[in-house]
Design an enzyme around this catalytic site. Structure first.
Site, short mmCIF file in Angstrom:
data_model
loop_
_atom_site.label_atom_id
_atom_site.label_comp_id
_atom_site.label_asym_id
_atom_site.label_seq_id
_atom_site.Cartn_x
_atom_site.Cartn_y
_atom_site.Cartn_z
N SER A 50 -81.37 76.03 57.98
CA SER A 50 -81.68 74.98 58.95
C SER A 50 -83.01 75.33 59.61
CB SER A 50 -80.58 74.88 60.01
OG SER A 50 -80.62 76.01 60.86
N ASP A 82 -83.34 72.70 55.19
CA ASP A 82 -82.43 71.58 55.44
C ASP A 82 -82.96 70.76 56.64
OD1 ASP A 82 -80.08 70.16 54.97
OD2 ASP A 82 -78.85 71.42 56.27
N HIS A 83 -82.66 69.48 56.67
CA HIS A 83 -82.98 68.56 57.79
C HIS A 83 -84.13 69.00 58.70
CE1 HIS A 83 -79.46 65.99 57.37
NE2 HIS A 83 -78.77 67.08 57.10
N HIS A 208 -74.19 65.07 51.84
CA HIS A 208 -74.17 65.84 53.10
C HIS A 208 -72.75 65.85 53.67
CE1 HIS A 208 -78.48 66.64 54.04
NE2 HIS A 208 -78.55 65.96 52.91
N ASN A 230 -73.86 69.72 50.05
CA ASN A 230 -74.21 70.58 51.20
C ASN A 230 -72.97 71.09 51.93
OD1 ASN A 230 -76.79 69.76 50.62
ND2 ASN A 230 -77.22 68.93 52.65
P1 13P Z 1 -71.20 70.34 56.90
O1 13P Z 1 -71.64 71.17 58.05
O2 13P Z 1 -70.28 69.26 57.27
O3 13P Z 1 -70.69 71.18 55.77
O4 13P Z 1 -72.51 69.58 56.34
C1 13P Z 1 -73.55 70.33 55.78
C2 13P Z 1 -74.77 69.55 55.58
O5 13P Z 1 -74.73 68.40 55.18
C3 13P Z 1 -76.04 70.22 55.83
O6 13P Z 1 -77.13 69.37 55.72
#
Ligand code: 13P
Length: 284
Positions: A50, A82-83, A208, A230
């Site tokens: 993240s 990620d994101h 996700h 994910n």
């Molecule tokens: P969870 O935390 O629900 O496993 O989702 C993970 C995710 O989509 C990270 O981008």
């Protein structure tokens, strides 16, 4: 082998109707758990970080650990941001060696999301870095990103087709009814949207909100084109629960390495089970 981007691994997964597990790692120990699980199962794997984790450790430190862990790995490993909403951090990660990045401009109006996502593709492609982009708004909490129920909305298939044609992402994350974090009730997955989006965009889809979905949901989503799944919350729970359970069972024994090993085992067990569930075994 050296780190890979997601292109080949997701193309193979799409063709083979399985998904590559993308696990949010937090530190050296969790990354090692994911790499070892993948190696033992001969599976490709995506290590996701993240934006918050990158900022916490620093991109160079984190990449140093990930390179060291994977340098002699026989399985394909991608390191994915990620994101991320911050283009400066995207740039920093690309320069530090991330092989894949996600731009999450999904909270912006459509045209702005499109323009920011395109900018990231232009930044990443010359460096052979793959790009994931999001459309719609996925409910729940993923580190610094909080989307309330009333602000969430599913991706519109016509907009998704236009978005992917204009942005040309390597992986696409449409909101289809899954949620980040722990599900409060039965998730309502918009399979019809997923099916339409996968067929019209022909881009590998990222699912996700993997933690807590049933085997049946995974099976259907993967069959419809989700090539990346994910998992974050489950790793976080294993990280904490592995620690707490060990300490509760040995509460006079202050031996940190044993606690770290217990955390490692708990995380690896969950990650391995997911790789098996997503069909990745033997695909490296
Ligand atoms: P969870 O935390 O629900 O496993 O989702 C993970 C995710 O989509 C990270 O981008």
């Amino acid at each position: 082998m050296p780190l890979e981007n997601m292109k080949v691994m997701l193309a193979k997964a799409t063709a083979g109707r399985y998904a590559v597990g993308a696990f949010n790692v937090l530190d050296y120990n969790s990354a090692k758990a994911a790499v070892q699980a993948a190696e033992e199962l001969r599976a490709p794997v995506i290590l996701q970080t993240s934006a918050k984790t990158v900022t916490f450790w620093g991109s160079r430190t984190l990449m140093g650990w990930l390179r060291e862990l994977t340098a002699s790995s026989p399985v394909p490993v991608a390191v994915h941001l990620d994101h991320c909403k911050d283009l400066d951090l995207v740039k920093e990660c690309i320069e530090a060696g991330w092989t894949s990045v996600m731009i999450d401009a999904s909270a912006k109006p459509f045209e702005e999301n499109l323009s920011l996502s395109r900018q990231v593709v232009e930044m990443a492609r010359p460096r052979d870095v793959t790009v994931e982009a999001e459309l719609g708004a996925i409910v729940g909490v993923e580190d610094d990103i909080h989307v309330k129920e009333q602000d969430s909305h599913l991706a519109d298939p016509a907009q998704a087709a236009e978005f992917c044609a204009k942005v040309q992402p390597d992986c696409f994350a449409p909101a289809i009814g899954t949620a980040h974090g722990i599900y409060k009730g039965e998730p309502k997955i918009a399979y019809h949207i997923l099916e339409k989006v996968a067929a019209t965009t022909r881009v590998p889809i990222a699912l996700h909100g993997g933690t807590g979905l049933s085997d049946e949901v995974f099976r259907r989503c993967i069959a419809l084109g989700c090539a990346k799944v994910n998992i974050s919350t489950q790793v976080k729970y294993a990280f904490i629960d592995g620690f707490v359970a060990y300490h509760n069972a040995h509460n006079t024994q202050y031996d940190p390495l044993k606690v770290i090993k217990a955390q490692f085992d708990e995380m690896k067990k969950g990650i391995a089970a997911n790789i098996q569930l997503f069909g990745g075994v033997g695909k490296a």
